[in-house]
Enzyme design. Structure first.
Site, PDB file in Angstrom:
ATOM      1  N   ASP A  49      -6.408   9.692 -17.126  1.00  0.00           N
ATOM      2  CA  ASP A  49      -6.156   8.533 -17.977  1.00  0.00           C
ATOM      3  C   ASP A  49      -6.451   8.923 -19.421  1.00  0.00           C
ATOM      4  O   ASP A  49      -7.580   9.299 -19.754  1.00  0.00           O
ATOM      5  CB  ASP A  49      -7.055   7.374 -17.532  1.00  0.00           C
ATOM      6  CG  ASP A  49      -6.611   6.036 -18.102  1.00  0.00           C
ATOM      7  OD1 ASP A  49      -5.574   5.987 -18.792  1.00  0.00           O
ATOM      8  OD2 ASP A  49      -7.310   5.030 -17.861  1.00  0.00           O
ATOM      9  N   ASP A  97       0.519   7.005 -20.139  1.00  0.00           N
ATOM     10  CA  ASP A  97      -0.809   7.570 -20.409  1.00  0.00           C
ATOM     11  C   ASP A  97      -1.671   7.731 -19.165  1.00  0.00           C
ATOM     12  O   ASP A  97      -2.882   7.956 -19.272  1.00  0.00           O
ATOM     13  CB  ASP A  97      -1.543   6.679 -21.414  1.00  0.00           C
ATOM     14  CG  ASP A  97      -1.719   5.244 -20.919  1.00  0.00           C
ATOM     15  OD1 ASP A  97      -1.029   4.850 -19.954  1.00  0.00           O
ATOM     16  OD2 ASP A  97      -2.545   4.524 -21.502  1.00  0.00           O
ATOM     17  N   GLU A  98      -1.068   7.639 -17.985  1.00  0.00           N
ATOM     18  CA  GLU A  98      -1.905   7.573 -16.777  1.00  0.00           C
ATOM     19  C   GLU A  98      -1.125   8.122 -15.584  1.00  0.00           C
ATOM     20  O   GLU A  98       0.069   7.867 -15.451  1.00  0.00           O
ATOM     21  CB  GLU A  98      -2.306   6.114 -16.540  1.00  0.00           C
ATOM     22  CG  GLU A  98      -3.206   5.853 -15.379  1.00  0.00           C
ATOM     23  CD  GLU A  98      -3.483   4.360 -15.222  1.00  0.00           C
ATOM     24  OE1 GLU A  98      -4.134   4.003 -14.229  1.00  0.00           O
ATOM     25  OE2 GLU A  98      -3.032   3.555 -16.072  1.00  0.00           O
TER      26      GLU A  98
END
Length: 359
Positions: free
Chosen positions: A13, A107-108
């Site tokens: 993350d 983003d993850e």
């Protein structure tokens, strides 16, 4: 009979991704409370720097609320092409270690490194190496959680944020879960946590004491999920290039609502939350569904499928309002409303010019 193989799952993350990219690219923004989005009077915060989070500023928060919490807050417009480019760099790093990559957003992602391309037996070392490469190539930090299933890996990645990692090894999952407040569980939001608290369930240990029948009685199918995660169980595999079919959000009211203006106002933050996902991922959908739950728990849905994906937040709000107005006159009070988008990723991506316009 051999025992099933213990999986090695990493949840990566990025730390305050959009805001961190802006601070990286503009030195004048570093160390200052920053929000991406919210550039119009009724806009919404899409991402907040850690300096802003210290004041309570959070994503999906109305810009007006964020300004009250932090008068010094700086707002910058989003640059989605830049975020996508950086996300692609990060994805390339992941691919050096495993083909089993399940993106959750720009983003993850989840990575299954049980059998990895580097032949490294320790998932924690892989997580450290990935984080180091991300920093070297993008000048951005990432946090990681390492465990034997996705639920625990997600919890672990939040445990040492920002710029850290945490490992929950086999044999420690149950103890880790027992000590957490139910509101810290991934998949249990504030409304559900409050309902659990009303039932006398405050921690993972409390949740584990509940029969599955009681949880399904109060929470339906989600009750089975809560029963499993209270035991640190999650058998979902990492699905490479998993395509999400829909995204939705809902809110439950402290008191039943009876008037259309009140319901329309209550729908605003719900739509904003759905559109925040669309803006974050660059996806939209063609099918808009309104969910209404009445005071007696009767639930209805109304949908419309459009010829093209919803182009911006204002249009999503308009369709939600029209679906809600079609229910008039209301036969009884309303305790919950929700909105969802399905058929994601069909056609053009969302129009950036409309992404932050909140009604």
């Amino acid at each position: 009979m051999t025992s099933p193989e213990i999986r090695k799952i990493i949840h990566l993350d990025m730390d305050a991704f959009y805001a961190s990219v802006e601070q990286r690219d503009d030195p004048a923004l570093r160390g200052r409370p920053l929000a991406v989005g919210g550039t119009r009077e009724r806009g919404v915060v899409m991402a907040a720097s850690y300096e802003a989070r210290q004041y309570g500023v959070r994503s999906a928060m109305p810009a007006s609320t964020a300004r009250r919490l932090c008068p010094e807050l700086l707002f910058v417009p989003p640059r989605f092409e830049v975020y996508k480019e950086v996300s692609g760099q990060i994805r390339e790093i992941f691919a050096e270690y495993t083909p089993l990559i399940e993106p959750v957003a720009l983003d993850e992602a989840y990575l299954d490194v049980t059998h990895n391309l580097q032949h490294e037996p320790l998932a924690s070392k892989i997580a450290q190496a990935i984080r180091a490469q991300i920093l070297a190539r993008t000048q951005l930090t990432a946090s990681a959680g390492v465990s034997y299933n996705k639920f625990l890996a997600k919890l672990a990645s939040d445990f040492r944020k920002p710029n850290g990692q945490y490992v929950i090894p086999p044999g420690r999952g149950l103890a880790f879960v027992e000590a957490l407040a139910v509101g810290q569980f991934h998949g249990i939001g504030p409304v559900t946590a409050a309902r659990l608290n009303q039932l006398g369930i405050f921690t993972g240990a409390d949740l584990r004491q509940q029969p599955e029948a009681l949880l399904t009685q109060h929470f339906g199918k989600a009750g089975r999920y809560y029963y499993a995660i209270a035991r640190a169980e999650d058998h979902r595999p990492v699905q490479a290039d998993r395509l999400r079919k829909s995204v939705g959000a809902e809110t439950t009211f402290a008191q039943d609502l009876h008037e259309l203006p009140d319901l329309l106002a209550a729908l605003l933050p719900v739509v904003a939350k759905v559109w925040a996902y669309c803006a974050r991922t660059g996806e939209s959908g063609r099918t808009v569904t309104l969910k209404v739950k009445y005071a007696d728990f009767q639930q209805i849905t109304r949908s419309r499928t459009l010829p093209a994906p919803v182009p911006n937040q204002r249009e999503l709000e308009r369709h939600g309002h029209e679906l809600l107005a079609a229910l008039l006159p209301l036969p009884k009070g309303v305790r919950l409303v929700g909105i969802s988008l399905a058929n994601l990723g069909v056609g053009e991506a969302p129009n950036p010019s409309g992404q932050l316009t909140l009604f």
